[in-house]
Scaffold this motif. Sequence first.
Motif, PDB file in Angstrom:
ATOM      1  N   ALA A 124      -5.364   2.893   2.972  1.00 44.37           N
ATOM      2  CA  ALA A 124      -4.122   3.287   3.643  1.00 44.37           C
ATOM      3  C   ALA A 124      -4.361   3.479   5.142  1.00 44.37           C
ATOM      4  CB  ALA A 124      -3.573   4.570   3.026  1.00 44.37           C
ATOM      5  N   ALA A 125      -5.475   4.111   5.482  1.00 46.90           N
ATOM      6  CA  ALA A 125      -5.799   4.320   6.899  1.00 46.90           C
ATOM      7  C   ALA A 125      -5.992   2.991   7.617  1.00 46.90           C
ATOM      8  CB  ALA A 125      -7.054   5.181   7.020  1.00 46.90           C
ATOM      9  N   SER A 126      -6.653   2.030   6.963  1.00 46.85           N
ATOM     10  CA  SER A 126      -6.893   0.731   7.598  1.00 46.85           C
ATOM     11  C   SER A 126      -5.591  -0.034   7.817  1.00 46.85           C
ATOM     12  CB  SER A 126      -7.863  -0.104   6.756  1.00 46.85           C
ATOM     13  OG  SER A 126      -7.268  -0.509   5.532  1.00 46.85           O
ATOM     14  N   VAL A 127      -4.666   0.043   6.867  1.00 44.11           N
ATOM     15  CA  VAL A 127      -3.379  -0.647   7.013  1.00 44.11           C
ATOM     16  C   VAL A 127      -2.567  -0.027   8.147  1.00 44.11           C
ATOM     17  CG1 VAL A 127      -1.185  -1.181   5.885  1.00 44.11           C
ATOM     18  CG2 VAL A 127      -3.320  -1.378   4.603  1.00 44.11           C
ATOM     19  N   LEU A 128      -2.507   1.288   8.184  1.00 46.55           N
ATOM     20  CA  LEU A 128      -1.745   1.964   9.237  1.00 46.55           C
ATOM     21  C   LEU A 128      -2.359   1.701  10.611  1.00 46.55           C
ATOM     22  CD1 LEU A 128      -1.024   5.341   7.403  1.00 46.55           C
ATOM     23  CD2 LEU A 128       0.597   3.496   7.863  1.00 46.55           C
ATOM     24  N   CYS A 129      -3.689   1.663  10.678  1.00 47.73           N
ATOM     25  CA  CYS A 129      -4.359   1.352  11.953  1.00 47.73           C
ATOM     26  C   CYS A 129      -4.046  -0.073  12.396  1.00 47.73           C
ATOM     27  CB  CYS A 129      -5.865   1.546  11.811  1.00 47.73           C
ATOM     28  SG  CYS A 129      -6.404   3.262  11.856  1.00 47.73           S
ATOM     29  N   ALA A 130      -4.040  -1.007  11.454  1.00 42.72           N
ATOM     30  CA  ALA A 130      -3.728  -2.396  11.793  1.00 42.72           C
ATOM     31  C   ALA A 130      -2.323  -2.497  12.379  1.00 42.72           C
ATOM     32  CB  ALA A 130      -3.858  -3.278  10.556  1.00 42.72           C
ATOM     33  N   TYR A 131      -1.381  -1.782  11.781  1.00 44.42           N
ATOM     34  CA  TYR A 131      -0.004  -1.806  12.292  1.00 44.42           C
ATOM     35  C   TYR A 131       0.068  -1.181  13.686  1.00 44.42           C
ATOM     36  CZ  TYR A 131       4.985  -0.815  12.696  1.00 44.42           C
ATOM     37  OH  TYR A 131       6.286  -0.739  13.135  1.00 44.42           O
ATOM     38  N   ARG A 132      -0.618  -0.075  13.867  1.00 43.37           N
ATOM     39  CA  ARG A 132      -0.606   0.602  15.174  1.00 43.37           C
ATOM     40  C   ARG A 132      -1.212  -0.293  16.253  1.00 43.37           C
ATOM     41  NH1 ARG A 132      -3.911   3.711  18.272  1.00 43.37           N
ATOM     42  NH2 ARG A 132      -2.946   5.415  19.452  1.00 43.37           N
ATOM     43  N   VAL A 133      -2.317  -0.962  15.949  1.00 39.46           N
ATOM     44  CA  VAL A 133      -2.958  -1.855  16.918  1.00 39.46           C
ATOM     45  C   VAL A 133      -2.054  -3.044  17.225  1.00 39.46           C
ATOM     46  CG1 VAL A 133      -4.894  -3.435  17.265  1.00 39.46           C
ATOM     47  CG2 VAL A 133      -5.298  -1.155  16.346  1.00 39.46           C
ATOM     48  N   ALA A 134      -1.360  -3.564  16.202  1.00 44.15           N
ATOM     49  CA  ALA A 134      -0.453  -4.693  16.427  1.00 44.15           C
ATOM     50  C   ALA A 134       0.666  -4.307  17.384  1.00 44.15           C
ATOM     51  CB  ALA A 134       0.127  -5.165  15.093  1.00 44.15           C
ATOM     52  N   ILE A 135       1.169  -3.087  17.264  1.00 42.74           N
ATOM     53  CA  ILE A 135       2.209  -2.617  18.187  1.00 42.74           C
ATOM     54  C   ILE A 135       1.639  -2.444  19.586  1.00 42.74           C
ATOM     55  CG2 ILE A 135       3.732  -0.672  18.743  1.00 42.74           C
ATOM     56  CD1 ILE A 135       4.118  -0.243  15.772  1.00 42.74           C
ATOM     57  N   ALA A 136       0.480  -1.784  19.678  1.00 40.85           N
ATOM     58  CA  ALA A 136      -0.138  -1.538  20.980  1.00 40.85           C
ATOM     59  C   ALA A 136      -0.515  -2.840  21.682  1.00 40.85           C
ATOM     60  CB  ALA A 136      -1.375  -0.659  20.805  1.00 40.85           C
ATOM     61  N   SER A 137      -0.904  -3.849  20.903  1.00 39.38           N
ATOM     62  CA  SER A 137      -1.306  -5.139  21.477  1.00 39.38           C
ATOM     63  C   SER A 137      -0.122  -6.079  21.697  1.00 39.38           C
ATOM     64  CB  SER A 137      -2.329  -5.818  20.558  1.00 39.38           C
ATOM     65  OG  SER A 137      -3.451  -5.001  20.355  1.00 39.38           O
ATOM     66  N   ARG A 138       1.079  -5.594  21.375  1.00 36.72           N
ATOM     67  CA  ARG A 138       2.304  -6.384  21.544  1.00 36.72           C
ATOM     68  C   ARG A 138       2.254  -7.712  20.807  1.00 36.72           C
ATOM     69  NH1 ARG A 138       3.537  -5.525  28.031  1.00 36.72           N
ATOM     70  NH2 ARG A 138       3.375  -3.245  28.027  1.00 36.72           N
ATOM     71  N   MET A 139       1.841  -7.624  19.561  1.00 42.74           N
ATOM     72  CA  MET A 139       1.831  -8.826  18.734  1.00 42.74           C
ATOM     73  C   MET A 139       3.270  -9.246  18.414  1.00 42.74           C
ATOM     74  SD  MET A 139      -1.329  -9.705  18.387  1.00 42.74           S
ATOM     75  CE  MET A 139      -1.321  -9.326  20.133  1.00 42.74           C
ATOM     76  N   SER A 140       3.415 -10.442  17.868  1.00 46.46           N
ATOM     77  CA  SER A 140       4.738 -10.990  17.617  1.00 46.46           C
ATOM     78  C   SER A 140       5.505 -10.151  16.603  1.00 46.46           C
ATOM     79  CB  SER A 140       4.620 -12.423  17.076  1.00 46.46           C
ATOM     80  OG  SER A 140       4.131 -12.393  15.752  1.00 46.46           O
ATOM     81  N   ARG A 141       6.817 -10.308  16.588  1.00 44.91           N
ATOM     82  CA  ARG A 141       7.643  -9.545  15.646  1.00 44.91           C
ATOM     83  C   ARG A 141       7.338  -9.933  14.214  1.00 44.91           C
ATOM     84  NH1 ARG A 141      11.940 -12.606  13.880  1.00 44.91           N
ATOM     85  NH2 ARG A 141      12.403 -14.509  15.048  1.00 44.91           N
ATOM     86  N   GLN A 142       6.922 -11.203  13.971  1.00 43.05           N
ATOM     87  CA  GLN A 142       6.576 -11.607  12.613  1.00 43.05           C
ATOM     88  C   GLN A 142       5.372 -10.836  12.102  1.00 43.05           C
ATOM     89  OE1 GLN A 142       7.047 -13.742  15.139  1.00 43.05           O
ATOM     90  NE2 GLN A 142       8.495 -15.339  14.531  1.00 43.05           N
ATOM     91  N   VAL A 143       4.332 -10.742  12.932  1.00 43.60           N
ATOM     92  CA  VAL A 143       3.124 -10.004  12.539  1.00 43.60           C
ATOM     93  C   VAL A 143       3.444  -8.528  12.346  1.00 43.60           C
ATOM     94  CG1 VAL A 143       0.852  -9.236  13.327  1.00 43.60           C
ATOM     95  CG2 VAL A 143       1.533 -11.631  13.612  1.00 43.60           C
ATOM     96  N   ARG A 144       4.204  -7.962  13.290  1.00 43.81           N
ATOM     97  CA  ARG A 144       4.540  -6.531  13.180  1.00 43.81           C
ATOM     98  C   ARG A 144       5.397  -6.252  11.952  1.00 43.81           C
ATOM     99  NH1 ARG A 144       7.711  -5.433  17.430  1.00 43.81           N
ATOM    100  NH2 ARG A 144       7.471  -7.387  18.552  1.00 43.81           N
ATOM    101  N   ALA A 145       6.298  -7.175  11.616  1.00 46.11           N
ATOM    102  CA  ALA A 145       7.150  -6.985  10.436  1.00 46.11           C
ATOM    103  C   ALA A 145       6.312  -6.996   9.157  1.00 46.11           C
ATOM    104  CB  ALA A 145       8.220  -8.058  10.389  1.00 46.11           C
ATOM    105  N   LEU A 146       5.367  -7.928   9.069  1.00 44.37           N
ATOM    106  CA  LEU A 146       4.505  -7.993   7.886  1.00 44.37           C
ATOM    107  C   LEU A 146       3.651  -6.736   7.751  1.00 44.37           C
ATOM    108  CD1 LEU A 146       3.343 -11.725   8.086  1.00 44.37           C
ATOM    109  CD2 LEU A 146       4.903 -10.739   6.404  1.00 44.37           C
ATOM    110  N   LEU A 147       3.100  -6.278   8.872  1.00 45.02           N
ATOM    111  CA  LEU A 147       2.255  -5.082   8.826  1.00 45.02           C
ATOM    112  C   LEU A 147       3.080  -3.819   8.583  1.00 45.02           C
ATOM    113  CD1 LEU A 147      -0.332  -5.866  11.645  1.00 45.02           C
ATOM    114  CD2 LEU A 147      -0.682  -5.924   9.178  1.00 45.02           C
ATOM    115  N   LEU A 148       4.304  -3.797   9.095  1.00 45.49           N
ATOM    116  CA  LEU A 148       5.179  -2.655   8.803  1.00 45.49           C
ATOM    117  C   LEU A 148       5.496  -2.609   7.308  1.00 45.49           C
ATOM    118  CD1 LEU A 148       7.011  -0.290   9.566  1.00 45.49           C
ATOM    119  CD2 LEU A 148       8.809  -1.968  10.115  1.00 45.49           C
ATOM    120  N   GLY A 149       5.814  -3.762   6.737  1.00 41.59           N
ATOM    121  CA  GLY A 149       6.079  -3.813   5.302  1.00 41.59           C
ATOM    122  C   GLY A 149       4.879  -3.356   4.499  1.00 41.59           C
ATOM    123  N   ALA A 150       3.674  -3.797   4.902  1.00 41.52           N
ATOM    124  CA  ALA A 150       2.462  -3.379   4.202  1.00 41.52           C
ATOM    125  C   ALA A 150       2.238  -1.875   4.336  1.00 41.52           C
ATOM    126  CB  ALA A 150       1.263  -4.143   4.751  1.00 41.52           C
TER     127      ALA A 150
END
Length: 323
Positions: A240-266
């Motif tokens: 759970a910590a690794s998934v939440l960290c991945a989502y947080r890093v994707a937001i901080a790194s300004r990844m695409s909305r597709q990537v952020r949507a998938l990680l948010l869902g996860a």
Amino acid sequence: MARSEVTSISSASEERVVALDVHYRFLFKLALLTGAATLVLIALGGTVRATGAGLACPDWPLCEGRVIPRVSQGTTIEFAHRLAATAVGSLALGMGLYSLRIRRAAPHVFYPAVAAGILVIGQVILGAAVIFARLPAYLVTAHLGMATAFAATVVLIAAFSYVRLHEAASTANSSGRATGFTLLACVMTYALLLVGSYVGSSGSSLACADWPLCNGSLIPAAGWREWIGFIHRLMAIAMAASVLCAYRVAIASRMSRQVRALLLGASVLTLVEIMVGALNPILKVAPAVVVAHLVVAMVIWMLLTGAAALLIASPRAEATGTP
């Protein structure tokens, strides 16, 4: 070179691109269909295990010596699982054969399709071994592990096809940090799925009979069954910590909305998964809870694999100059 020749070459090149896009679009849709069928198959497999129907068909490939078995709860569930496996296998082999048409132009799609076909064949052999060996925990776990790997290949085909179809629109930029954290979340989720499968198939689901403690203790003091259940819970926290960290890093790194949507869902489903997992000891491993627990975990795995594939297939943000 004459202008007419240049125009002719340009037109031929555009026609090849359009033709390739048609193939990508078909494979993308076929991969989505196969992914949905795979989830149904895994749900049926979880139902087989949760209801104790694993040996309702004690032989293979027939069931009780029949092509179509007599109707009973156990044989119906197991036979439905085998039919679903046949459908998924046919879809996977279809993807592999179709991808032969573009193997040179699209190796990034062809090789996952080949891997999917190989995994399907291996899964059939392993499924038969599970029946003949009378459901040993290590083979049941390997069976789910191979199914999970197969689901990943299907997601890769869908993701790589999607990226190629939307290349001109720059659907995503990736960063090494975001890719690394997402891959870490994938590894943690895969490991958790395997350990969870072993817990269930080894009869250890209620070794820790309460939640969040294990038989009233923070750290179990009894046998290996309690410890493997305890390790499963610790791994769930780490995952759970690794998934939440991945989502947080994707937001901080300004990844695409597709990537952020998938990680948010996860991320959201990971929190749901923890709550569903807590219901297992409370409801004494009710079949509906067991199946929901497995299916939600598999959806998380597919979302994370999709995010990782998009990041790997997309240009690096550092290279493109985007933040």
